[in-house]
Design a protein around this motif. Structure first.
Motif: not given
Length: 232
Positions: A56-78
């Motif tokens: 049951p402990s796994l329920k705490r972070s349960f979500h229903r998304y299939n394919g929730l994604g993000l790709y990011w980079r820092g800007s400038g010197e980062c």
């Protein structure tokens, strides 16, 4: 209506998108499996259809998304800093089985046996550094181990479970290699010193851009991992 952890995920994605020092280079919001209703119903369905009982402990972070994604980079010197994630809800990850390419010729018998138990729930959306995170599904184990796979170095077991993993994903915003903060890095991982330097920069970057969060635990863990690796 969104579940509690789903709302946290979307809030985190909004925070990344609204940060002036971050460039979002790719994003996906796949279908929300509303038919699953909630964690209780989903876990019951998994038990009834597949005979798999999860703690049951796994329920705490349960979500229903299939394919929730993000790709990011820092800007400038980062600009060298970045991260990504691509999440699959637990039922699809488990029912989908192990990745076929990890069960082909070229792996040792031990690796093949381990890979057959992997159920990938977090991978890469676009940029890619050849990594993913998976539950290790073993008979009779209701709270599966979490493993991190790097195509260059292989697999390491994390010392956190699924729910803690998902919480730290929110905190780290998915920056590259954050999972190594929760693993015993093997000595043959010759590039960990360079990875450690990038992790240090990433933690500093997040502290500057998201000062409402406490990143002290990540800094302590990085110091510990680097110390163990250098002495190992």
């Amino acid at each position: 209506m969104l579940l509690a952890y789903e709302a946290k995920l979307l809030n985190m994605i909004d925070e990344i998108g609204n940060c002036p020092n971050i460039r979002v280079l790719g994003q996906e919001q796949g279908p929300l499996g509303e038919f699953l209703n909630n964690a209780d119903a989903a876990f019951d369905l998994l038990r009834q259809l597949n005979g798999i009982t999860l703690d049951p402990s796994l329920k705490r972070s349960f979500h229903r998304y299939n394919g929730l994604g993000l790709y990011w980079r820092g800007s400038g010197e980062c600009g060298s800093l970045g991260g990504e994630f691509h999440l699959v809800q637990l039922l699809d990850a488990i029912v989908g089985g192990a990745p076929a390419w990890l069960q082909q010729d070229g792996w040792s018998e031990d690796e093949l046996a381990l890979h057959s138990e992997f159920r990938v729930f977090d991978s890469q959306f676009s940029g890619g550094v050849g990594t993913f995170s998976a539950l290790r599904l073993q008979d009779g184990v209701h709270d599966p181990e979490v493993w991190y796979f790097n195509v260059t170095y292989g697999s390491v077991k994390l010392d956190i479970g699924y729910s803690d993993y998902m919480d730290f994903l929110l905190l780290t915003r998915g920056f590259y290699y954050w999972q190594y903060l929760f693993a015993e890095v093997p000595p043959e991982h010759y590039n960990f010193e360079a990875i450690g330097l990038e992790l240090r920069k990433a933690i500093n970057f997040l502290e500057e851009n998201f000062p409402e969060n406490d990143y002290s635990e990540l800094s302590v863990r990085l110091d510990d991992r680097l110390s163990r690796w250098e002495s190992g």
